[in-house]
Design an enzyme around this catalytic site. Structure first.
Site, PDB file in Angstrom:
ATOM      1  N   SER A  47      51.624  40.813  45.691  1.00  0.00           N
ATOM      2  CA  SER A  47      51.633  39.341  45.584  1.00  0.00           C
ATOM      3  C   SER A  47      53.073  38.861  45.771  1.00  0.00           C
ATOM      4  O   SER A  47      54.017  39.597  45.439  1.00  0.00           O
ATOM      5  CB  SER A  47      51.149  38.930  44.192  1.00  0.00           C
ATOM      6  N   TYR A  64      52.064  39.946  35.116  1.00  0.00           N
ATOM      7  CA  TYR A  64      51.467  40.026  36.456  1.00  0.00           C
ATOM      8  C   TYR A  64      52.544  40.327  37.505  1.00  0.00           C
ATOM      9  O   TYR A  64      52.382  41.230  38.332  1.00  0.00           O
ATOM     10  CB  TYR A  64      50.757  38.706  36.767  1.00  0.00           C
TER      11      TYR A  64
HETATM   12  N1  LIG Z   1      43.871  35.020  45.227  1.00  0.00           N
HETATM   13  C1  LIG Z   1      45.185  34.914  45.267  1.00  0.00           C
HETATM   14  O1  LIG Z   1      45.746  33.802  45.295  1.00  0.00           O
HETATM   15  C2  LIG Z   1      46.037  36.146  45.302  1.00  0.00           C
HETATM   16  C3  LIG Z   1      47.388  36.029  45.642  1.00  0.00           C
HETATM   17  C4  LIG Z   1      48.188  37.155  45.677  1.00  0.00           C
HETATM   18  C5  LIG Z   1      47.650  38.388  45.374  1.00  0.00           C
HETATM   19  N2  LIG Z   1      46.331  38.492  45.040  1.00  0.00           N
HETATM   20  C6  LIG Z   1      45.827  39.831  44.717  1.00  0.00           C
HETATM   21  O2  LIG Z   1      44.740  40.137  45.560  1.00  0.00           O
HETATM   22  C7  LIG Z   1      43.829  41.017  44.891  1.00  0.00           C
HETATM   23  C8  LIG Z   1      42.418  40.452  44.987  1.00  0.00           C
HETATM   24  O3  LIG Z   1      42.402  39.181  44.392  1.00  0.00           O
HETATM   25  P1  LIG Z   1      41.189  38.149  44.590  1.00  0.00           P
HETATM   26  O4  LIG Z   1      41.792  36.818  44.632  1.00  0.00           O
HETATM   27  O5  LIG Z   1      40.282  38.591  45.673  1.00  0.00           O
HETATM   28  O6  LIG Z   1      40.489  38.320  43.134  1.00  0.00           O
HETATM   29  P2  LIG Z   1      38.964  38.370  42.666  1.00  0.00           P
HETATM   30  O7  LIG Z   1      38.097  37.569  43.577  1.00  0.00           O
HETATM   31  O8  LIG Z   1      38.972  38.070  41.217  1.00  0.00           O
HETATM   32  O9  LIG Z   1      38.619  39.913  42.878  1.00  0.00           O
HETATM   33  C9  LIG Z   1      39.160  40.902  42.062  1.00  0.00           C
HETATM   34  C10 LIG Z   1      38.453  42.197  42.375  1.00  0.00           C
HETATM   35  O10 LIG Z   1      38.975  43.234  41.540  1.00  0.00           O
HETATM   36  C11 LIG Z   1      37.893  44.020  41.063  1.00  0.00           C
HETATM   37  N3  LIG Z   1      38.239  44.650  39.790  1.00  0.00           N
HETATM   38  C12 LIG Z   1      38.906  44.087  38.740  1.00  0.00           C
HETATM   39  N4  LIG Z   1      38.991  44.962  37.723  1.00  0.00           N
HETATM   40  C13 LIG Z   1      38.370  46.108  38.139  1.00  0.00           C
HETATM   41  C14 LIG Z   1      38.143  47.381  37.539  1.00  0.00           C
HETATM   42  N5  LIG Z   1      38.556  47.661  36.294  1.00  0.00           N
HETATM   43  N6  LIG Z   1      37.489  48.339  38.257  1.00  0.00           N
HETATM   44  C15 LIG Z   1      37.049  48.062  39.510  1.00  0.00           C
HETATM   45  N7  LIG Z   1      37.246  46.877  40.132  1.00  0.00           N
HETATM   46  C16 LIG Z   1      37.893  45.909  39.455  1.00  0.00           C
HETATM   47  C17 LIG Z   1      36.759  42.997  40.901  1.00  0.00           C
HETATM   48  O11 LIG Z   1      35.527  43.654  40.981  1.00  0.00           O
HETATM   49  P3  LIG Z   1      34.412  43.714  39.795  1.00  0.00           P
HETATM   50  O12 LIG Z   1      34.448  42.415  39.071  1.00  0.00           O
HETATM   51  O13 LIG Z   1      33.156  44.005  40.550  1.00  0.00           O
HETATM   52  O14 LIG Z   1      34.854  44.858  38.986  1.00  0.00           O
HETATM   53  C18 LIG Z   1      36.951  42.128  42.137  1.00  0.00           C
HETATM   54  O15 LIG Z   1      36.275  42.684  43.237  1.00  0.00           O
HETATM   55  C19 LIG Z   1      44.357  41.144  43.456  1.00  0.00           C
HETATM   56  O16 LIG Z   1      45.107  42.334  43.341  1.00  0.00           O
HETATM   57  C20 LIG Z   1      45.273  39.934  43.306  1.00  0.00           C
HETATM   58  O17 LIG Z   1      46.296  40.150  42.356  1.00  0.00           O
HETATM   59  C21 LIG Z   1      45.520  37.413  45.000  1.00  0.00           C
END
Ligand SMILES: NC(=O)c1ccc[n+]([C@@H]2O[C@H](COP(=O)([O-])OP(=O)(O)OC[C@H]3O[C@@H](n4cnc5c(N)ncnc54)[C@H](OP(=O)(O)O)[C@@H]3O)[C@@H](O)[C@H]2O)c1
Length: 252
Positions: free
Chosen positions: A143, A156
């Site tokens: 991120s 984070y």
């Molecule tokens: N969205 C943003 O603005 C943004 C910006 C920068 C970086 N990111 C990074 O991008 C990545 C994805 O984010 P997103 O926005 O797509 O979030 P999201 O929609 O909340 O998805 C998070 C994913 O992580 C999985 N997960 C969480 N804990 C887990 C565990 N203990 N075991 C297995 N799977 C787990 C969840 O799956 P289940 O619920 O099925 O377990 C879900 O598929 C993250 O690392 C986040 O920090 C996001």
């Protein structure tokens, strides 16, 4: 031959049940990859599988990857069916925005467990000869919070900085096994994690953050396209880098 094609590659994606990981899954399938989709929520993983390009070979691992004794056995099972793995995206992660006084050791622990340790442990498994193809590419979703300061993000940001630094060291260590390792640092992307963060910080702070993105908030496909590049042979000389996908957020 299209250098950006993922044909004949099997790619394991954590976080495939939602947001960026779901989009990476769909786009990788469109580029020709076979997929192993990982997350806890089986129903949502099946939903992702239903959105893949027709005829995509796909397997699911519905497991909490922070508490799994069985993850290697589950991966071995899927490799036996789909073939050795030539790509890995660690997209599973959690985010918390809280003032420092509300940070606890448990919070740091919970965030590091999934954002950092689970990803590096899976990388350890996928770097073993018995599971890896001749060449392979690992992509860790970090991120911009791992590069620039943001209030309320001590735990984070620390976890995402660790992802960038750890991926760089893995790149050095795994190059002799023909494994490239890179991270991607997105700014705000329109996904459920962002919706939760905006709920936490309120409308005023949310619109301030939106204003800081010269090209506006990103979409999951913007990150997925960068992943396809890093996983493909087009990036065959790219390792140890952190690719910033942020609509200009960190250029200011
Ligand atoms: N969205 C943003 O603005 C943004 C910006 C920068 C970086 N990111 C990074 O991008 C990545 C994805 O984010 P997103 O926005 O797509 O979030 P999201 O929609 O909340 O998805 C998070 C994913 O992580 C999985 N997960 C969480 N804990 C887990 C565990 N203990 N075991 C297995 N799977 C787990 C969840 O799956 P289940 O619920 O099925 O377990 C879900 O598929 C993250 O690392 C986040 O920090 C996001």
């Amino acid at each position: 031959m299209d250098a950006f094609s993922l044909k004949n590659k099997t790619i394991l994606i954590t976080g495939a049940s939602s947001g960026i990981g779901r989009s990476c899954s769909v786009e990788c399938s469109r580029s020709g990859a076979s997929l192993i989709l990982v997350g806890r929520n089986e129903e949502e993983l099946i939903k992702t599988a239903s959105q893949l390009s027709p005829d995509t070979k796909v397997a699911i691992i519905a497991e909490d990857i922070t508490h799994s004794e069985q993850i290697e056995a589950l991966i071995a099972d899927r490799v036996a069916v789909l073939g050795k793995i030539s790509g890995f995206i660690h997209c599973a992660g959690i985010e918390k925005t809280l003032p420092l006084k509300k940070h606890s050791p448990q919070l740091y622990h919970d965030i590091f467990e999934i954002n950092v340790i689970a990803g590096f442990e899976i990388a350890k498994i996928l770097s073993l000869k018995k599971y890896k193809d001749d060449t392979s590419s690992f992509v860790f979703i970090s991120s911009v919070a791992g590069m620039v300061g943001e209030a309320g993000k001590a735990a984070y940001s620390a976890s995402k900085g660790a992802v960038i630094a750890g991926a760089r060291s893995l790149a050095m260590e795994l190059s002799r096994g023909n494994i490239r390792v890179n991270s991607i640092s997105p700014a705000m992307i329109n996904t459920p994690i962002l919706e939760r963060m905006f709920e936490d910080i309120g409308d005023e702070a949310s619109s301030e953050i939106i204003k800081k993105h010269p090209l506006g908030i990103g979409e999951p496909i913007d990150v997925a396209n960068a992943c396809i590049f890093l996983l493909s042979d087009a990036a065959r000389w790219v390792t140890g880098t952190n690719l910033v996908i942020d609509g200009g957020y960190s250029a200011q």
